[in-house]
Design a protein around this motif. Sequence first.
Motif, PDB file in Angstrom:
ATOM      1  N   ASP A  63       0.822  -1.369  -0.245  1.00  0.00           N
ATOM      2  CA  ASP A  63      -0.059  -0.287   0.004  1.00  0.00           C
ATOM      3  C   ASP A  63       0.868   1.216   0.087  1.00  0.00           C
ATOM      4  OD1 ASP A  63      -2.823   0.725  -0.168  1.00  0.00           O
ATOM      5  OD2 ASP A  63      -3.213   0.608   2.058  1.00  0.00           O
ATOM      6  N   GLU A  97      -1.915 -10.497   7.183  1.00  0.00           N
ATOM      7  CA  GLU A  97      -3.491  -9.800   6.968  1.00  0.00           C
ATOM      8  C   GLU A  97      -3.105  -8.234   6.593  1.00  0.00           C
ATOM      9  OE1 GLU A  97      -1.350 -10.277   9.606  1.00  0.00           O
ATOM     10  OE2 GLU A  97      -2.514 -12.397   9.689  1.00  0.00           O
ATOM     11  N   SER A  98      -1.977  -7.695   6.091  1.00  0.00           N
ATOM     12  CA  SER A  98      -1.479  -6.582   5.391  1.00  0.00           C
ATOM     13  C   SER A  98      -1.760  -7.097   3.966  1.00  0.00           C
ATOM     14  CB  SER A  98      -0.413  -5.775   5.899  1.00  0.00           C
ATOM     15  OG  SER A  98      -0.012  -5.243   4.587  1.00  0.00           O
ATOM     16  N   LYS A 100      -3.865  -9.460   2.831  1.00  0.00           N
ATOM     17  CA  LYS A 100      -4.528  -9.552   2.550  1.00  0.00           C
ATOM     18  C   LYS A 100      -5.625  -7.843   2.210  1.00  0.00           C
ATOM     19  CE  LYS A 100      -8.731 -11.685   2.156  1.00  0.00           C
ATOM     20  NZ  LYS A 100      -9.445 -12.178   1.154  1.00  0.00           N
ATOM     21  N   ARG A 101      -5.504  -7.172   2.815  1.00  0.00           N
ATOM     22  CA  ARG A 101      -5.694  -5.566   2.095  1.00  0.00           C
ATOM     23  C   ARG A 101      -5.340  -5.244   1.078  1.00  0.00           C
ATOM     24  NH1 ARG A 101      -4.720  -5.676   8.245  1.00  0.00           N
ATOM     25  NH2 ARG A 101      -2.830  -4.466   7.370  1.00  0.00           N
ATOM     26  N   ASP A 104      -7.336  -7.758  -1.817  1.00  0.00           N
ATOM     27  CA  ASP A 104      -8.379  -7.373  -2.018  1.00  0.00           C
ATOM     28  C   ASP A 104      -8.051  -5.447  -2.319  1.00  0.00           C
ATOM     29  OD1 ASP A 104      -9.007  -9.487  -0.757  1.00  0.00           O
ATOM     30  OD2 ASP A 104      -9.007  -9.208   0.675  1.00  0.00           O
ATOM     31  N   LYS A 105      -8.179  -4.755  -2.178  1.00  0.00           N
ATOM     32  CA  LYS A 105      -8.108  -3.457  -2.269  1.00  0.00           C
ATOM     33  C   LYS A 105      -8.082  -3.128  -4.090  1.00  0.00           C
ATOM     34  CE  LYS A 105      -6.771   1.222  -1.067  1.00  0.00           C
ATOM     35  NZ  LYS A 105      -5.304   2.085  -0.676  1.00  0.00           N
TER      36      LYS A 105
END
Length: 174
Positions: A63, A97-98, A100-101, A104-105
Amino acid sequence: MTRLFKQFIFVALLLPISLASLAQIKVGSKAPNFTLSDQNSIQHQLSDYEGSWVILYFYPKDDTPGCTTQACDFRDAVKRIIASKSNVFGVSLDSVESHKRFADKNNLPFSLLSDESGEVSEAYDSLNNFMSFKSAKRNTFIIDPDGKVAKIYLSVKPSTHSQMVLNDLNQLQN
């Protein structure tokens, strides 16, 4: 501090960098095997992909602007990559988890592998380690069906990298 002591400290800080560069991964060498979890907590071993081409790209951080550009560049090229009978994996030190976000984003249709310990990044000479801050370098490896490194890209430009990889992959496969 004396001048000699300052020089010693400077050399001591550079020593790990110098030693790491002695063990550089090379074209034609066996790619280091690994087992890492992706954004869906599915484990991937490089050895599971023997017999097919693998594009393994390392990136610093989920990100962030450059890493998002690079991931989306691969996302937009993934159909052509799959058509070339190849698999693409992104690797960073971020958590499952990071990843995954981030996946998905950005609608990423490929696996992002979590290398939280940095061991795989280090095995591929793709670990930045400055004091207590660690991140993956922006390097990419094409691994051939025999599990050997076929092409190495160091410090890539995120926005045009996938096309370069596809061009080289096409040449390597012919």
